[in-house]
Motif scaffolding. Structure first.
Motif, PDB file in Angstrom:
ATOM      1  N   SER A  88       7.108  -4.043  -2.564  1.00  0.00           N
ATOM      2  CA  SER A  88       7.000  -4.265  -1.129  1.00  0.00           C
ATOM      3  C   SER A  88       5.970  -3.298  -0.539  1.00  0.00           C
ATOM      4  O   SER A  88       5.980  -2.111  -0.866  1.00  0.00           O
ATOM      5  CB  SER A  88       8.360  -4.052  -0.465  1.00  0.00           C
ATOM      6  OG  SER A  88       8.276  -4.226   0.933  1.00  0.00           O
ATOM      7  N   VAL A  89       5.080  -3.812   0.319  1.00  0.00           N
ATOM      8  CA  VAL A  89       4.068  -2.962   0.952  1.00  0.00           C
ATOM      9  C   VAL A  89       4.127  -3.154   2.461  1.00  0.00           C
ATOM     10  O   VAL A  89       4.571  -4.188   2.963  1.00  0.00           O
ATOM     11  CB  VAL A  89       2.644  -3.268   0.436  1.00  0.00           C
ATOM     12  CG1 VAL A  89       2.520  -2.926  -1.036  1.00  0.00           C
ATOM     13  CG2 VAL A  89       2.270  -4.743   0.662  1.00  0.00           C
ATOM     14  N   GLY A  90       3.650  -2.149   3.199  1.00  0.00           N
ATOM     15  CA  GLY A  90       3.661  -2.195   4.653  1.00  0.00           C
ATOM     16  C   GLY A  90       2.315  -2.579   5.239  1.00  0.00           C
ATOM     17  O   GLY A  90       1.342  -2.833   4.515  1.00  0.00           O
ATOM     18  N   ASP A  91       2.246  -2.599   6.567  1.00  0.00           N
ATOM     19  CA  ASP A  91       1.005  -2.958   7.260  1.00  0.00           C
ATOM     20  C   ASP A  91      -0.147  -2.041   6.889  1.00  0.00           C
ATOM     21  O   ASP A  91      -1.304  -2.454   6.867  1.00  0.00           O
ATOM     22  CB  ASP A  91       1.213  -2.912   8.771  1.00  0.00           C
ATOM     23  CG  ASP A  91       1.969  -4.129   9.289  1.00  0.00           C
ATOM     24  OD1 ASP A  91       1.935  -5.175   8.619  1.00  0.00           O
ATOM     25  OD2 ASP A  91       2.591  -4.020  10.362  1.00  0.00           O
ATOM     26  N   GLU A  92       0.153  -0.776   6.600  1.00  0.00           N
ATOM     27  CA  GLU A  92      -0.911   0.183   6.293  1.00  0.00           C
ATOM     28  C   GLU A  92      -1.674  -0.189   5.029  1.00  0.00           C
ATOM     29  O   GLU A  92      -2.824   0.236   4.835  1.00  0.00           O
ATOM     30  CB  GLU A  92      -0.340   1.590   6.163  1.00  0.00           C
ATOM     31  CG  GLU A  92       0.600   1.822   4.991  1.00  0.00           C
ATOM     32  CD  GLU A  92       2.017   1.364   5.229  1.00  0.00           C
ATOM     33  OE1 GLU A  92       2.853   1.536   4.330  1.00  0.00           O
ATOM     34  OE2 GLU A  92       2.292   0.828   6.340  1.00  0.00           O
ATOM     35  N   LEU A 113       9.867   0.302  -1.881  1.00  0.00           N
ATOM     36  CA  LEU A 113      10.634   0.001  -3.081  1.00  0.00           C
ATOM     37  C   LEU A 113       9.877  -0.971  -3.985  1.00  0.00           C
ATOM     38  O   LEU A 113       9.102  -1.807  -3.518  1.00  0.00           O
ATOM     39  CB  LEU A 113      11.992  -0.602  -2.723  1.00  0.00           C
ATOM     40  CG  LEU A 113      12.971   0.286  -1.968  1.00  0.00           C
ATOM     41  CD1 LEU A 113      14.238  -0.497  -1.637  1.00  0.00           C
ATOM     42  CD2 LEU A 113      13.296   1.541  -2.759  1.00  0.00           C
ATOM     43  N   ALA A 114      10.137  -0.873  -5.286  1.00  0.00           N
ATOM     44  CA  ALA A 114       9.534  -1.783  -6.263  1.00  0.00           C
ATOM     45  C   ALA A 114      10.526  -2.036  -7.383  1.00  0.00           C
ATOM     46  O   ALA A 114      11.381  -1.198  -7.678  1.00  0.00           O
ATOM     47  CB  ALA A 114       8.242  -1.193  -6.831  1.00  0.00           C
ATOM     48  N   VAL A 115      10.424  -3.195  -7.999  1.00  0.00           N
ATOM     49  CA  VAL A 115      11.225  -3.546  -9.171  1.00  0.00           C
ATOM     50  C   VAL A 115      10.282  -3.709 -10.350  1.00  0.00           C
ATOM     51  O   VAL A 115       9.263  -4.403 -10.248  1.00  0.00           O
ATOM     52  CB  VAL A 115      12.006  -4.857  -8.945  1.00  0.00           C
ATOM     53  CG1 VAL A 115      12.701  -5.295 -10.231  1.00  0.00           C
ATOM     54  CG2 VAL A 115      13.020  -4.701  -7.834  1.00  0.00           C
ATOM     55  N   VAL A 116      10.598  -3.063 -11.462  1.00  0.00           N
ATOM     56  CA  VAL A 116       9.853  -3.232 -12.707  1.00  0.00           C
ATOM     57  C   VAL A 116      10.854  -3.641 -13.777  1.00  0.00           C
ATOM     58  O   VAL A 116      11.851  -2.950 -13.988  1.00  0.00           O
ATOM     59  CB  VAL A 116       9.140  -1.938 -13.142  1.00  0.00           C
ATOM     60  CG1 VAL A 116       8.519  -2.109 -14.531  1.00  0.00           C
ATOM     61  CG2 VAL A 116       8.051  -1.568 -12.137  1.00  0.00           C
ATOM     62  N   ASP A 117      10.612  -4.778 -14.422  1.00  0.00           N
ATOM     63  CA  ASP A 117      11.470  -5.144 -15.535  1.00  0.00           C
ATOM     64  C   ASP A 117      10.637  -5.652 -16.700  1.00  0.00           C
ATOM     65  O   ASP A 117       9.473  -6.008 -16.543  1.00  0.00           O
ATOM     66  CB  ASP A 117      12.590  -6.109 -15.125  1.00  0.00           C
ATOM     67  CG  ASP A 117      12.136  -7.545 -14.924  1.00  0.00           C
ATOM     68  OD1 ASP A 117      11.087  -7.927 -15.449  1.00  0.00           O
ATOM     69  OD2 ASP A 117      12.859  -8.296 -14.257  1.00  0.00           O
TER      70      ASP A 117
END
Length: 208
Positions: A88-92, A113-117
């Motif tokens: 997930s990334v923001g406007d910046e 947050l990020a998911v790595v699988d």
């Protein structure tokens, strides 16, 4: 499920978890299924994975006004092993072209947050739940790395960045606008494939 739960939820585990745990749901990532060959490359341990590209997906929602943004990669090795992330990334991110996220094994993503699988052929699917994912974009090229909690590099990735933009159907008023399918959750959105809307076009221009 309301779309807000997909965007702003920052669910923190109340209990300590092992460094890696088995993924119990195939919905841990919503990226497309991996494809065996492509221009994007992941190097993790003794394996190399590939995919057509790193994807940057933006979805605009009207009610209430909101924007969902995620960068994702779904790669596969020649032996069928897979490696994926969703971040997930923001406007910046639109201007900085850089992002850092904390790894989480949970399905719901929020800011930072990020998911790595990953899954080796014939073995259970696993998710990393400690560490960070760092991403940098230069022009239309993306690169980054996954680091463990102690700072050791666990995986690196690089490749072309492709962009997709989802909008409410009303934003595409021309006769050839795609017919939206019934949504699984939340508000209906359609792909602005031609980048006909000003918001989608401006974001695409920033990553050329």
């Amino acid at each position: 499920m309301r779309h807000g739960a997909l965007v702003v939820a920052l669910l923190l585990s109340a209990c300590a978890k092992p460094k890696e745990e088995r993924v119990t749901s195939r919905q841990a990532l919503t990226a497309e299924r991996p494809q065996p060959r492509g221009a994007a490359t992941v190097r993790a341990g003794d394996r190399t994975y590939s995919a057509p590209s790193v994807r940057f997906s933006v979805a605009f929602v009207e009610h209430p006004p909101d924007t969902m943004r995620a960068v994702m990669l779904s790669a596969q090795a020649e032996d069928g092993s897979t490696w994926r992330f969703r971040m997930s990334v923001g406007d910046e991110f639109f201007t900085s072209k850089r992002a850092t996220a904390r790894l989480t094994p949970m399905n719901v993503l929020g800011p930072g947050l990020a998911v790595v699988d990953y899954q080796r052929a014939g073995e259970p699917e696993m998710a990393m739940d400690e560490g960070t994912l760092e991403l940098t974009v230069t022009g239309n090229q993306a690169k980054g790395e996954v680091r463990e909690k102690d700072g050791r590099v666990r995986a690196t990735f690089e490749g072309p960045l492709t962009f997709e933009c989802m909008v409410p159907p009303a934003w595409l008023s021309h006769a050839n606008a795609p017919v939206p399918a019934s949504p699984e959750a939340g508000e209906v959105r359609v792909l602005d494939e031609a980048l006909a809307t000003p918001r989608c076009r401006s974001i695409a221009d920033a990553f050329r």
